[in-house]
Enzyme design. Structure first.
Site, PDB file in Angstrom:
ATOM      1  N   CYS A 120       0.792  -1.246   0.000  1.00 49.25           N
ATOM      2  CA  CYS A 120       0.000   0.000   0.000  1.00 49.25           C
ATOM      3  C   CYS A 120       0.818   1.288   0.000  1.00 49.25           C
ATOM      4  O   CYS A 120       0.411   2.264  -0.627  1.00 49.25           O
ATOM      5  CB  CYS A 120      -0.999  -0.005   1.145  1.00 49.25           C
ATOM      6  SG  CYS A 120      -2.137  -1.386   1.031  1.00 49.25           S
ATOM      7  N   HIS A 264      -3.415   6.961   3.225  1.00 49.84           N
ATOM      8  CA  HIS A 264      -3.823   5.753   2.508  1.00 49.84           C
ATOM      9  C   HIS A 264      -5.281   5.458   2.843  1.00 49.84           C
ATOM     10  O   HIS A 264      -5.703   5.536   3.994  1.00 49.84           O
ATOM     11  CB  HIS A 264      -2.928   4.591   2.938  1.00 49.84           C
ATOM     12  CG  HIS A 264      -3.382   3.268   2.421  1.00 49.84           C
ATOM     13  ND1 HIS A 264      -3.705   3.073   1.103  1.00 49.84           N
ATOM     14  CD2 HIS A 264      -3.576   2.071   3.041  1.00 49.84           C
ATOM     15  CE1 HIS A 264      -4.078   1.810   0.929  1.00 49.84           C
ATOM     16  NE2 HIS A 264      -4.017   1.187   2.091  1.00 49.84           N
ATOM     17  N   ASN A 294     -10.083   0.224  -0.982  1.00 57.64           N
ATOM     18  CA  ASN A 294      -8.632   0.211  -0.792  1.00 57.64           C
ATOM     19  C   ASN A 294      -7.972  -0.196  -2.117  1.00 57.64           C
ATOM     20  O   ASN A 294      -8.090  -1.335  -2.544  1.00 57.64           O
ATOM     21  CB  ASN A 294      -8.303  -0.790   0.329  1.00 57.64           C
ATOM     22  CG  ASN A 294      -6.823  -0.869   0.623  1.00 57.64           C
ATOM     23  OD1 ASN A 294      -5.988  -0.363  -0.137  1.00 57.64           O
ATOM     24  ND2 ASN A 294      -6.478  -1.516   1.720  1.00 57.64           N
TER      25      ASN A 294
END
Ligand code: UT7
Length: 337
Positions: A120, A264, A294
């Site tokens: 990520c 994030h 996500n």
């Protein structure tokens, strides 16, 4: 570890671009197929919908579309790109890199190209490497990409992960900057950290060289991503707080001076905890997890691009980027726009 930025900024973001697949999949789609509900997903994650690529759309395709937007905005041609640094957890092929495939699609014939595997925070890792390439004189103009097709590694039968992820790509043109004035634009600080001891809390057990793709792997569905959500959540909150503090400290600024936190986008509750730790009200925090879920390494550039288009970031804005993911890996950056 050397302390502090002595000659920064070396590099600035001069163009941004994103690409997402056209297909929107809402929470109701999952509720029809799995033991879940729109209420649970919204309450526990903040996600309302995500984009899912069709099987023929590659990570390189999404990256190309994002890169072309960013290059147009930066006013550069493909021949001017000295380096392509692409963060992804879902490369199109294990060999060669997706960055090399993208190089061909763009016609960036003068570039070196390579992928970064940092999950990520992949975009922040790529941005940090881009800054280093520029500072060392290897590159004047670097294309930084965060791009994913997480739908390809998500087990759509597992309700604890299927609802979380989406596909997309973001790109930034990063160029050498000649600092002017007492508040020059550019990357003021970066911070990267990892803890591989916790790797098995978010991982793909099968399909790599230790357990190559086989009938067994397919039967066990071990080529799909697995996550211990609650443990990852707790680690994310702690690591995102550390990363925020470090990037702010290294930039020599205070949290009060940050105009926008761009975290994030994994879970709105992690974002809220990060903002609370930094003492930032939510009106100074970019949130678009509701629209995209996500998207791993694409999440920071997708949020950054939207913030710029909405006028929430403009010339002189101080922006804090923070991300956490599989590895575990985490990282952050402070950028003056
Ligand atoms: O991007 C990099 C890092 N990734 C993250 O940061 C993700 C971090 N983790 C999370 O965001 C959250 O842990 C999740 C959203 C994945 C899960 O939320 P949670 O509040 O931590 O739920 P939980 O895993 O503790 O599960 C609570 C309950 C469980 O049922 P029991 O054992 O209490 O009966 C789960 O089985 O919720 C159940 N559950 C679901 N229920 C309805 C898990 N997934 C679902 C679902 N729908 N989709």
């Amino acid at each position: 570890m050397s302390e502090g930025p002595l000659r920064r900024p070396f590099a600035a973001i001069t163009g941004l671009g994103v690409a997402v697949p056209p297909r929107v999949v809402d929470n109701a789609w999952f509720a029809e197929r799995l033991d879940t509900s729109d209420e649970w997903i919204v309450e526990r994650t903040g996600i309302r919908e995500r984009r899912i690529a069709d099987p023929t759309q590659t990570v390189a395709d999404l990256s190309r579309e994002a890169a072309e937007h960013a290059m147009r905005e930066a006013g550069i041609t493909a021949a001017e790109i000295d380096a392509i640094v692409l963060g992804t957890a879902t490369p199109d092929r294990l060999l060669p890199s997706t960055a090399c495939d993208l190089q061909v699609l763009l016609g960036a014939v003068n570039a070196t190209a390579f992928d970064i595997s940092a999950a990520c925070p992949g975009f922040i890792y790529a941005l940090t490497v881009a800054e280093g390439l520029i500072a060392s004189g290897q590159s004047r103009t670097t294309l930084v990409i965060g791009a994913e097709k997480l739908s390809a590694i998500t087990d759509m039968q597992d309700r604890s992960t299927a609802i979380l992820f989406g596909d997309g790509a973001g790109a930034a043109v990063v160029r050498r900057t000649e600092p002017t004035g007492d508040k020059p634009r550019g990357i003021l600080s970066t911070f990267l950290k990892s803890d591989g001891r916790l790797g098995n809390l978010l991982y793909r057990p099968g399909g790599g060289s230790s357990d190559p793709l086989s009938e067994k792997v397919l039967a066990e569905r071990s080529h799909y991503l697995r996550m211990s959500g609650r443990e990852v959540f707790k680690a994310a909150v702690i690591a995102m707080a550390e990363a925020s503090d470090e990037a702010i400290r290294r930039a020599g600024v205070t949290a009060d001076e940050i105009d926008l936190l761009v975290p994030h986008q994994a879970n709105v509750r992690i974002i809220e905890a990060t903002a609370k730790h930094a003492g930032m009200p939510m009106d100074r925090v970019m949130v678009n997890v509701d629209r995209y879920g996500n998207t791993s390494s694409a999440s920071i550039p997708l949020a950054l691009d939207q913030a710029v288009r909405e006028g929430r970031i403009g010339p002189g804005s101080l922006v804090l980027l923070v991300a956490f993911g599989a590895g575990f890996t985490w990282g952050s950056a402070v950028v003056r726009w």
